[in-house]
Design an enzyme around this catalytic site. Structure first.
Site, PDB file in Angstrom:
ATOM      1  N   ASN A 149       0.947  -1.393   0.015  1.00 10.47           N
ATOM      2  CA  ASN A 149      -0.031  -0.030   0.116  1.00 10.47           C
ATOM      3  C   ASN A 149       0.834   1.327  -0.073  1.00 10.47           C
ATOM      4  OD1 ASN A 149       0.771  -0.460   2.669  1.00 10.47           O
ATOM      5  ND2 ASN A 149      -1.001   0.213   3.494  1.00 10.47           N
ATOM      6  N   GLY A 223       1.951  -6.029   7.455  1.00 12.46           N
ATOM      7  CA  GLY A 223       1.034  -6.426   6.441  1.00 12.46           C
ATOM      8  C   GLY A 223       0.135  -7.188   7.060  1.00 12.46           C
ATOM      9  N   SER A 224      -0.968  -8.171   6.797  1.00 14.81           N
ATOM     10  CA  SER A 224      -2.167  -8.369   7.136  1.00 14.81           C
ATOM     11  C   SER A 224      -1.778  -8.989   8.528  1.00 14.81           C
ATOM     12  CB  SER A 224      -2.896  -9.334   6.259  1.00 14.81           C
ATOM     13  OG  SER A 224      -2.191 -10.356   6.069  1.00 14.81           O
ATOM     14  N   THR A 225      -2.885  -8.997   9.467  1.00 15.09           N
ATOM     15  CA  THR A 225      -3.038  -9.836  10.818  1.00 15.09           C
ATOM     16  C   THR A 225      -2.755 -11.345  10.471  1.00 15.09           C
ATOM     17  OG1 THR A 225      -4.166  -8.049  11.786  1.00 15.09           O
ATOM     18  CG2 THR A 225      -4.444 -10.412  12.815  1.00 15.09           C
ATOM     19  N   THR A 227      -1.220 -13.047   7.951  1.00 17.11           N
ATOM     20  CA  THR A 227       0.117 -13.275   7.576  1.00 17.11           C
ATOM     21  C   THR A 227       0.829 -12.994   8.768  1.00 17.11           C
ATOM     22  OG1 THR A 227      -0.247 -12.344   5.332  1.00 17.11           O
ATOM     23  CG2 THR A 227       1.871 -12.770   6.048  1.00 17.11           C
ATOM     24  N   GLY A 228       0.621 -12.078   9.676  1.00 16.13           N
ATOM     25  CA  GLY A 228       1.624 -11.660  10.595  1.00 16.13           C
ATOM     26  C   GLY A 228       1.710 -13.024  11.601  1.00 16.13           C
ATOM     27  N   GLU A 245       3.623  -5.106  12.639  1.00 11.17           N
ATOM     28  CA  GLU A 245       2.498  -4.031  12.284  1.00 11.17           C
ATOM     29  C   GLU A 245       1.664  -4.563  11.325  1.00 11.17           C
ATOM     30  OE1 GLU A 245       2.526  -1.290  13.815  1.00 11.17           O
ATOM     31  OE2 GLU A 245       4.428  -1.204  14.722  1.00 11.17           O
ATOM     32  N   CYS A 279      -3.561   1.253   6.504  1.00  8.33           N
ATOM     33  CA  CYS A 279      -3.693   0.603   7.712  1.00  8.33           C
ATOM     34  C   CYS A 279      -4.387   1.288   8.909  1.00  8.33           C
ATOM     35  CB  CYS A 279      -2.601  -0.073   8.455  1.00  8.33           C
ATOM     36  SG  CYS A 279      -1.133   1.176   8.574  1.00  8.33           S
ATOM     37  N   GLU A 453       7.203   0.852  16.081  1.00  9.19           N
ATOM     38  CA  GLU A 453       7.949   1.111  14.980  1.00  9.19           C
ATOM     39  C   GLU A 453       8.120   2.686  15.192  1.00  9.19           C
ATOM     40  OE1 GLU A 453       6.480  -0.460  11.017  1.00  9.19           O
ATOM     41  OE2 GLU A 453       8.513  -0.991  11.252  1.00  9.19           O
TER      42      GLU A 453
HETATM   43  P1  NAD Z   1       0.252  -9.286   3.432  1.00  7.97           P
HETATM   44  O1  NAD Z   1       0.157  -9.917   4.644  1.00  7.97           O
HETATM   45  O2  NAD Z   1      -0.343 -10.093   2.280  1.00  7.97           O
HETATM   46  O3  NAD Z   1       1.903  -9.381   2.846  1.00  7.97           O
HETATM   47  C1  NAD Z   1       2.801  -8.423   3.560  1.00  7.97           C
HETATM   48  C2  NAD Z   1       4.125  -9.198   2.932  1.00  7.97           C
HETATM   49  O4  NAD Z   1       4.317 -10.370   3.664  1.00  7.97           O
HETATM   50  C3  NAD Z   1       4.622  -9.061   1.619  1.00  7.97           C
HETATM   51  O5  NAD Z   1       5.932  -8.827   1.592  1.00  7.97           O
HETATM   52  C4  NAD Z   1       4.215 -10.620   1.338  1.00  7.97           C
HETATM   53  O6  NAD Z   1       4.936 -10.956   0.166  1.00  7.97           O
HETATM   54  C5  NAD Z   1       4.856 -11.210   2.575  1.00  7.97           C
HETATM   55  N1  NAD Z   1       4.305 -12.623   3.016  1.00  7.97           N
HETATM   56  C6  NAD Z   1       3.095 -13.181   2.632  1.00  7.97           C
HETATM   57  N2  NAD Z   1       3.141 -14.256   2.987  1.00  7.97           N
HETATM   58  C7  NAD Z   1       3.970 -14.384   3.847  1.00  7.97           C
HETATM   59  C8  NAD Z   1       4.355 -15.619   4.793  1.00  7.97           C
HETATM   60  N3  NAD Z   1       3.710 -16.457   5.030  1.00  7.97           N
HETATM   61  N4  NAD Z   1       5.368 -15.461   5.478  1.00  7.97           N
HETATM   62  C9  NAD Z   1       6.385 -14.252   5.077  1.00  7.97           C
HETATM   63  N5  NAD Z   1       6.081 -13.337   4.502  1.00  7.97           N
HETATM   64  C10 NAD Z   1       4.761 -13.295   3.853  1.00  7.97           C
HETATM   65  O7  NAD Z   1      -0.183  -7.964   3.408  1.00  7.97           O
HETATM   66  P2  NAD Z   1      -0.621  -6.863   2.131  1.00  7.97           P
HETATM   67  O8  NAD Z   1      -1.867  -7.556   1.453  1.00  7.97           O
HETATM   68  O9  NAD Z   1       0.777  -6.645   1.324  1.00  7.97           O
HETATM   69  O10 NAD Z   1      -0.784  -5.529   2.936  1.00  7.97           O
HETATM   70  C11 NAD Z   1      -2.209  -5.389   3.505  1.00  7.97           C
HETATM   71  C12 NAD Z   1      -2.155  -5.655   5.166  1.00  7.97           C
HETATM   72  O11 NAD Z   1      -1.105  -4.633   5.622  1.00  7.97           O
HETATM   73  C13 NAD Z   1      -3.517  -4.814   5.486  1.00  7.97           C
HETATM   74  O12 NAD Z   1      -4.147  -5.550   6.236  1.00  7.97           O
HETATM   75  C14 NAD Z   1      -2.836  -3.426   6.309  1.00  7.97           C
HETATM   76  O13 NAD Z   1      -3.886  -3.243   7.385  1.00  7.97           O
HETATM   77  C15 NAD Z   1      -1.639  -4.066   6.664  1.00  7.97           C
HETATM   78  N6  NAD Z   1      -0.851  -2.799   6.982  1.00  7.97           N
HETATM   79  C16 NAD Z   1      -0.475  -2.605   8.404  1.00  7.97           C
HETATM   80  C17 NAD Z   1       0.150  -1.594   8.667  1.00  7.97           C
HETATM   81  C18 NAD Z   1       0.732  -1.096  10.145  1.00  7.97           C
HETATM   82  O14 NAD Z   1       1.511  -0.587  10.129  1.00  7.97           O
HETATM   83  N7  NAD Z   1       0.135  -1.682  10.927  1.00  7.97           N
HETATM   84  C19 NAD Z   1       0.697  -0.718   7.445  1.00  7.97           C
HETATM   85  C20 NAD Z   1       0.382  -1.141   6.379  1.00  7.97           C
HETATM   86  C21 NAD Z   1      -0.417  -2.032   6.083  1.00  7.97           C
END
Ligand code: NAD
Length: 480
Positions: A149, A223-225, A227-228, A245, A279, A453
């Site tokens: 994003n 990234g997303s919760t 995946t986190g 995050e 986010c 962060e």
């Molecule tokens: P995502 O979780 O799909 O991917 C994030 C990253 O993780 C990418 O680089 C992806 O290639 C990698 N990834 C995917 N699967 C993985 C795995 N199993 N193991 C390790 N790495 C993996 O997220 P997205 O769709 O790119 O981003 C959108 C999400 O991110 C939304 O939920 C948004 O709220 C969140 N976000 C949070 C913040 C914050 O600071 N809290 C900021 C921006 C976005």
């Protein structure tokens, strides 16, 4: 303005490295392939980790001031090449050129500010017998995993504090938006000692390989919760440190004393910032029943005037949703809302034809258990929710597994503070939202994250505490 060539390479051990294979990166406004990005193999990942490990002892041995001098090359390169970087970012991410320029400029300034951070030393005891202090030492090799994003800002704001604290790093951007991040790696490649900073890209298989790699000491993930949780599970095998995050479903509570005409445009843009793919965007808007109709009309009116289109086109305010997967997810939520009989104040239909376009959409007072309210909508769709009394609004705002941000809107600051005190979120704003700063802690509560962060607290996440104790010789003790 010079534009970049269309060959994108990884940076491993200070060298330009082509992928073992490549993958296509799409422009989400046209669905055409914009460029090929390198697809890092398992062997290349091993090489990148090995390069980072080799570089670590000499890099950590430098003083902070020496590292800072090297690292100033990062913001300098970003700011020097800001226009072609913004052009590239707009094409791969879809955001308007104006928003891409803002992200690149903010990233340069962010890194400049972060480069001035210092690590604290705490003196625990300084007595006749001993001196004890706790200082911060680097962890080793840091892997930074970032989303699509804000592909540049959210990636590079991890890199500066990690490297400044004395770690070496490996950056892996989202496969949807790898190009601008790779270009910046190319631009700073020669300015840093080989191996200190590596950039690798790949498809869906690469992230899990990174988090499982035994040569990595820390994962900083945005990234997303969903995946986190996988990242944390994978990191557990070697007890890697993690900073997560994650997603958010931020509530805004609008008290009945606001000036609706003045507040509506702010709420609109803080909801749909970056086409709603932020986010910390406002996602659930709780409005007191006395002003609900007026607010609903004002938001719908603004939505009708917004120019949605290709980010490269003159005057575009909101671009497409960034990728097909996300587009289909948001369209699926709209379809489910329609099937439930929910009403839209404005919008609700994706645009036909090429590109992942959805117009700004507001849902009219859906029930709290609707999917569109419970789940994070990462796109230009928001729910306007009516409340009757403030206790009820607070309870509904807090009734979420997320706890990233929240905001309160009122002309009475004391009243707003009292509401803010009761909100469960890492960042709580009054009469604004989504405001972050390089020097201020940013942390998600509940399932919005683990760790911090930005600011000094953010840099501490890239360190371990080390307490050093010196037993003073008896003579020195007697003399003191
Ligand atoms: P995502 O979780 O799909 O991917 C994030 C990253 O993780 C990418 O680089 C992806 O290639 C990698 N990834 C995917 N699967 C993985 C795995 N199993 N193991 C390790 N790495 C993996 O997220 P997205 O769709 O790119 O981003 C959108 C999400 O991110 C939304 O939920 C948004 O709220 C969140 N976000 C949070 C913040 C914050 O600071 N809290 C900021 C921006 C976005």
């Amino acid at each position: 303005m010079t534009s970049f060539d269309s060959h994108f390479t990884m940076t491993i051990g200070g060298q330009s490295v082509d992928g073992a294979a490549t993958f296509g990166v799409l422009n989400p406004a046209t669905e055409e392939v914009l460029a090929q990005a390198p697809d890092c193999s398992a062997a290349q990942l091993d090489q990148a980790v090995a390069a980072a490990r080799r570089a670590f002892p000499a890099w950590r041995a430098l003083t902070m001031a020496q590292r800072r001098e090297y690292l100033m090359a990062l913001p300098a390169a970003i700011l020097k090449h800001s226009e072609p970087l913004a052009q590239l970012l707009s094409r791969e991410q879809g955001k308007s050129l104006a928003d891409a320029r803002t992200e690149i400029g903010a990233c340069g300034q962010w890194l400049q500010a972060q480069s001035q951070l210092e690590l604290p030393v705490v003196v625990n005891e300084d007595s006749a017998e001993r001196r004890s202090e706790t200082r911060r030492v680097p962890l080793g090799v840091v892997a930074a995993l970032s989303p699509w994003n804000f592909p540049v800002l959210l990636a590079y704001w991890k890199v500066m504090p990690a490297l400044l604290a004395g770690n070496t790093a490996l950056l892996k951007p989202s496969p949807f938006t790898p190009l601008t991040v790779l270009k910046i790696g190319e631009l700073v490649r020669e300015a840093l000692p080989p191996g200190v900073f590596n950039v690798i890209t790949g498809g869906d298989a690469l992230g899990p390989m990174v988090t499982a790699h035994p040569g990595i000491d820390k994962v900083s993930f945005t990234g997303s919760t969903e995946t986190g949780k996988r990242v944390m599970e994978s990191a557990a095998a070697t007890l890697k440190r993690v900073t997560l995050e994650l997603g958010g479903n931020d509530a805004a509570i609008v008290l009945p004393d606001v000036d609706v005409k003045a507040v509506a445009p702010q709420i609109f843009w803080l909801s749909l910032i970056n086409n709603g793919q932020t986010c910390i965007a406002i996602k659930r808007i709780y409005v007191h029943r006395d002003i609900y109709a007026e607010m609903a009309n004002a938001l719908a009116e603004i939505a009708r005037t917004v120019k949605v289109g290709n980010g490269q086109a003159e005057g575009t305010q909101l671009g497409p949703v960034q990728n097909r997967k996300q587009f289909e997810r948001v369209v699926g939520m709209l379809d489910e809302a329609k099937a439930q009989g929910l009403q839209f104040l404005v919008g609700g239909e994706a645009r036909e034809g090429k590109g992942y376009f959805i117009p700004p959409t507001f849902v009219d007072n859906p029930p709290d258990d609707a999917r569109i309210v419970r789940e994070e909508v990462f796109g230009p769709v928001r729910s306007l929710l009516k409340y009757c009394d403030i206790d009820e609004a607070i309870a509904r705002a807090n009734d979420s597994p997320y706890g990233l941000g929240a905001s309160v809107w009122s002309s009475d600051i004391a009243k707003a503070q009292a509401v803010a005190d009761r909100l469960e979120a890492g960042s709580v704003w009054i009469n604004e939202a989504a405001h972050l700063s390089p020097m201020v802690s940013f942390a998600g509560h509940k399932q919005s994250g683990i760790g911090i962060e930005n600011g000094v607290d953010g840099m501490l996440e890239y360190t371990a505490a080390q307490t050093r104790t010196v037993r003073k010789p008896p003579a020195a003790a007697a003399a003191t």
